[in-house]
Design an enzyme around this catalytic site. Structure first.
Site, PDB file in Angstrom:
ATOM      1  N   GLN A   1      16.567  15.986  -3.866  1.00  0.00           N
ATOM      2  CA  GLN A   1      15.742  14.787  -3.768  1.00  0.00           C
ATOM      3  C   GLN A   1      14.268  15.100  -3.529  1.00  0.00           C
ATOM      4  OE1 GLN A   1      19.455  12.214  -1.917  1.00  0.00           O
ATOM      5  NE2 GLN A   1      17.410  11.668  -1.236  1.00  0.00           N
TER       6      GLN A   1
ATOM      7  N   THR B   1       0.822  -1.225   0.000  1.00  0.00           N
ATOM      8  CA  THR B   1       0.000   0.000   0.000  1.00  0.00           C
ATOM      9  C   THR B   1       0.855   1.273   0.000  1.00  0.00           C
ATOM     10  OG1 THR B   1      -0.037  -0.143   2.396  1.00  0.00           O
ATOM     11  CG2 THR B   1      -1.932  -1.067   1.237  1.00  0.00           C
ATOM     12  N   GLY B   2       2.168   1.123   0.033  1.00  0.00           N
ATOM     13  CA  GLY B   2       3.053   2.279   0.141  1.00  0.00           C
ATOM     14  C   GLY B   2       3.388   2.885  -1.217  1.00  0.00           C
TER      15      GLY B   2
ATOM     16  N   GLY C   1      10.609  10.009  -1.952  1.00  0.00           N
ATOM     17  CA  GLY C   1      11.597   9.132  -1.330  1.00  0.00           C
ATOM     18  C   GLY C   1      11.332   8.919   0.152  1.00  0.00           C
TER      19      GLY C   1
ATOM     20  N   ARG D   1      -3.575  -2.331   9.640  1.00  0.00           N
ATOM     21  CA  ARG D   1      -4.439  -1.197   9.284  1.00  0.00           C
ATOM     22  C   ARG D   1      -5.043  -1.340   7.890  1.00  0.00           C
ATOM     23  NH1 ARG D   1       0.175   1.053  11.569  1.00  0.00           N
ATOM     24  NH2 ARG D   1       1.244   1.154   9.568  1.00  0.00           N
ATOM     25  N   SER D   2      -4.247  -1.906   6.953  1.00  0.00           N
ATOM     26  CA  SER D   2      -4.689  -1.980   5.554  1.00  0.00           C
ATOM     27  C   SER D   2      -5.303  -3.321   5.201  1.00  0.00           C
ATOM     28  CB  SER D   2      -3.510  -1.756   4.616  1.00  0.00           C
ATOM     29  OG  SER D   2      -2.803  -0.612   4.970  1.00  0.00           O
TER      30      SER D   2
ATOM     31  N   ARG E   1      16.711  17.950   0.297  1.00  0.00           N
ATOM     32  CA  ARG E   1      15.322  17.619  -0.039  1.00  0.00           C
ATOM     33  C   ARG E   1      14.677  18.851  -0.659  1.00  0.00           C
ATOM     34  NH1 ARG E   1      13.889  12.475  -0.100  1.00  0.00           N
ATOM     35  NH2 ARG E   1      14.843  12.188   1.933  1.00  0.00           N
TER      36      ARG E   1
ATOM     37  N   HIS F   1      14.518  12.398  -8.501  1.00  0.00           N
ATOM     38  CA  HIS F   1      15.692  12.981  -7.844  1.00  0.00           C
ATOM     39  C   HIS F   1      16.630  13.542  -8.914  1.00  0.00           C
ATOM     40  CE1 HIS F   1      14.336  11.267  -4.206  1.00  0.00           C
ATOM     41  NE2 HIS F   1      15.308  10.420  -3.930  1.00  0.00           N
TER      42      HIS F   1
ATOM     43  N   CYS G   1      17.926   5.101  -3.437  1.00  0.00           N
ATOM     44  CA  CYS G   1      17.534   5.709  -4.715  1.00  0.00           C
ATOM     45  C   CYS G   1      18.599   6.633  -5.304  1.00  0.00           C
ATOM     46  CB  CYS G   1      16.225   6.446  -4.543  1.00  0.00           C
ATOM     47  SG  CYS G   1      16.103   7.367  -3.002  1.00  0.00           S
TER      48      CYS G   1
HETATM   49  P1  A2P Z   1       0.184   0.434   5.736  1.00  0.00           P
HETATM   50  O1  A2P Z   1      -0.361   1.205   4.571  1.00  0.00           O
HETATM   51  O2  A2P Z   1      -0.729  -0.663   6.166  1.00  0.00           O
HETATM   52  O3  A2P Z   1       0.673   1.305   6.859  1.00  0.00           O
HETATM   53  P2  A2P Z   1       5.317   4.478   2.648  1.00  0.00           P
HETATM   54  O4  A2P Z   1       6.799   4.328   2.586  1.00  0.00           O
HETATM   55  O5  A2P Z   1       4.721   5.017   1.381  1.00  0.00           O
HETATM   56  O6  A2P Z   1       4.873   5.242   3.853  1.00  0.00           O
HETATM   57  O7  A2P Z   1       4.714   2.986   2.799  1.00  0.00           O
HETATM   58  C1  A2P Z   1       5.086   2.106   3.818  1.00  0.00           C
HETATM   59  C2  A2P Z   1       4.515   0.725   3.557  1.00  0.00           C
HETATM   60  O8  A2P Z   1       4.931  -0.131   4.630  1.00  0.00           O
HETATM   61  C3  A2P Z   1       3.007   0.680   3.544  1.00  0.00           C
HETATM   62  O9  A2P Z   1       2.543  -0.303   2.647  1.00  0.00           O
HETATM   63  C4  A2P Z   1       2.691   0.275   4.979  1.00  0.00           C
HETATM   64  O10 A2P Z   1       1.454  -0.368   5.161  1.00  0.00           O
HETATM   65  C5  A2P Z   1       3.791  -0.721   5.227  1.00  0.00           C
HETATM   66  N1  A2P Z   1       3.963  -0.915   6.666  1.00  0.00           N
HETATM   67  C6  A2P Z   1       4.234   0.006   7.616  1.00  0.00           C
HETATM   68  N2  A2P Z   1       4.254  -0.550   8.838  1.00  0.00           N
HETATM   69  C7  A2P Z   1       3.992  -1.864   8.652  1.00  0.00           C
HETATM   70  C8  A2P Z   1       3.854  -2.991   9.532  1.00  0.00           C
HETATM   71  N3  A2P Z   1       4.007  -2.862  10.845  1.00  0.00           N
HETATM   72  N4  A2P Z   1       3.587  -4.203   8.978  1.00  0.00           N
HETATM   73  C9  A2P Z   1       3.425  -4.338   7.647  1.00  0.00           C
HETATM   74  N5  A2P Z   1       3.527  -3.316   6.772  1.00  0.00           N
HETATM   75  C10 A2P Z   1       3.809  -2.095   7.264  1.00  0.00           C
END
Ligand code: A2P
Length: 338
Positions: free
Chosen positions: A158, A13-14, A162, A41-42, A237, A244, A131
């Site tokens: 950057q 999801t990130g 990132g 959460r997701s 940044r 970048h 990166c």
């Molecule tokens: P989530 O969306 O559920 O928080 P970014 O770098 O764009 O912030 O994304 C970070 C990614 O890492 C997201 O998909 C986030 O999921 C995931 N993430 C963060 N904390 C955890 C965790 N404790 N377990 C699994 N995935 C995580």
């Protein structure tokens, strides 16, 4: 039928995970089954994979048995905890965090530069470089091989992507607020990022440099396999969403003119030269890099202050080549092994 792989994307999801999914689909990676993992959460939500949607599962309760390849981009602490578990269950882990990059028994791979290193992975983990080092290596490796490089002096510009999705939101929110003459409170960065530049990436270390700066030093040496190469970095940044940019000055061992460097880079893998001395005849994040794959190089000039000096301007999409694309290219190397 050719082999199909069960692929997990951790951090699906990130900002990077989302692009990993789209690049896997775009490049028709032989995915038999796709598993999208993120935090609790997701879990239950959906992410896009090609023209379908995949339900996100909770990493904490997921059993990695049967996963062939796992692409991790959920931060260093998640990688530290879960990557060894996935590797122990038989997966090849391609990790986008800095958790393992500096371990001697973990290869650090840029697909155009040292693909052979991916084969030797005693812990089942391959690290994806940071990166800013990634795009620098794609541009400099051909020059390093032709003329040698003794010293690199780099200043980066950057983008906020990132730092992750929250940073993209912060730049958008602050920009909108300031255009409406409202005050802003920094949250992700220590000071306002909209309409500003911040000479700070990562954390400060004991020597006064930041972790983002020291990554350029350590990772360059590891990828080129040259402990003697000297790197001087300043990471900044800037209020750019994607892409970048890097102002790079190098001192080569043998003289390499700007004309010869340009010719060399024109045929280099992963590089596109954009170098006309006219307005717009150079790469920028918005006009070239954002959303595209190459590492763009322009402003190639002889250094007037040093007989073996050369200047370059290097721009690339930090989420694509700088992270997700290179991770998928490493997965392609793994999938192509005998
Ligand atoms: P989530 O969306 O559920 O928080 P970014 O770098 O764009 O912030 O994304 C970070 C990614 O890492 C997201 O998909 C986030 O999921 C995931 N993430 C963060 N904390 C955890 C965790 N404790 N377990 C699994 N995935 C995580």
């Amino acid at each position: 039928m050719s082999k199909q792989f069960k692929v997990a994307v951790v951090g699906a999801t990130g900002a990077v995970g989302e692009v990993m999914l789209s690049i896997l689909a775009e490049r028709k990676f032989p995915v038999g089954e796709l598993v999208a993992l993120a935090s609790e959460r997701s879990a239950g939500g959906k992410v896009k994979f090609g023209n379908r949607e995949v339900v996100v599962q909770d990493l904490a309760t997921f059993d990695p048995t049967g996963i062939d390849i796992a692409l991790f981009s959920a931060g260093g602490s998640i990688s530290k905890e879960y990557a060894p578990k996935f590797a122990a269950a038989g997966a090849v882990v391609i990790d986008n965090s800095s958790a393992f990059r500096y371990d001697d028994d973990i290869p650090l791979v840029v697909s155009e530069v040292n693909p052979e290193a991916a084969r030797h992975r005693p812990r089942g983990i391959i690290a994806n470089p940071n990166c800013s080092t990634m795009q620098l290596m794609v541009a400099l490796a051909p020059i390093y091989r032709k003329a040698g490089i003794e010293r690199i002096n780099i200043a980066t510009y950057q983008s906020v992507s990132g730092t992750g999705r929250k940073a993209l939101e912060e730049l958008g929110r602050q920009t909108a607020a300031l255009l409406n003459f409202q005050a802003v409170e920094p949250a992700v960065y220590p000071v306002q990022i909209a309409f500003n530049v911040i000479p700070h990436g990562g954390d400060f270390t004991d020597n006064g440099y930041t972790t983002e700066e020291m990554k350029l030093v350590w990772e360059t040496r590891k990828i080129l396999g040259d402990e003697a190469i000297r790197v001087n970095a300043t990471v900044v940044r800037v209020p750019v969403f994607y892409g970048h940019s890097e102002a790079v000055n190098i001192e080569t061992r043998d003289k390499l003119s700007a004309v010869d460097a340009r010719a060399l880079l024109e045929t280099a893998p992963g590089v596109e030269v954009v170098d006309d001395p006219v307005g717009g005849g150079y790469p920028t994040p918005v006009t070239h890099a954002s959303g595209s794959d190459p590492v763009y190089v322009g402003r190639i000039r002889d250094d007037l202050s040093h007989p073996h000096g050369l200047n370059l301007w290097v721009v690339s999409d930090n989420i694509r080549k700088g992270a997700a694309l290179n991770a998928v290219q490493i997965a392609e190397l793994v999938a192509g092994e005998d």
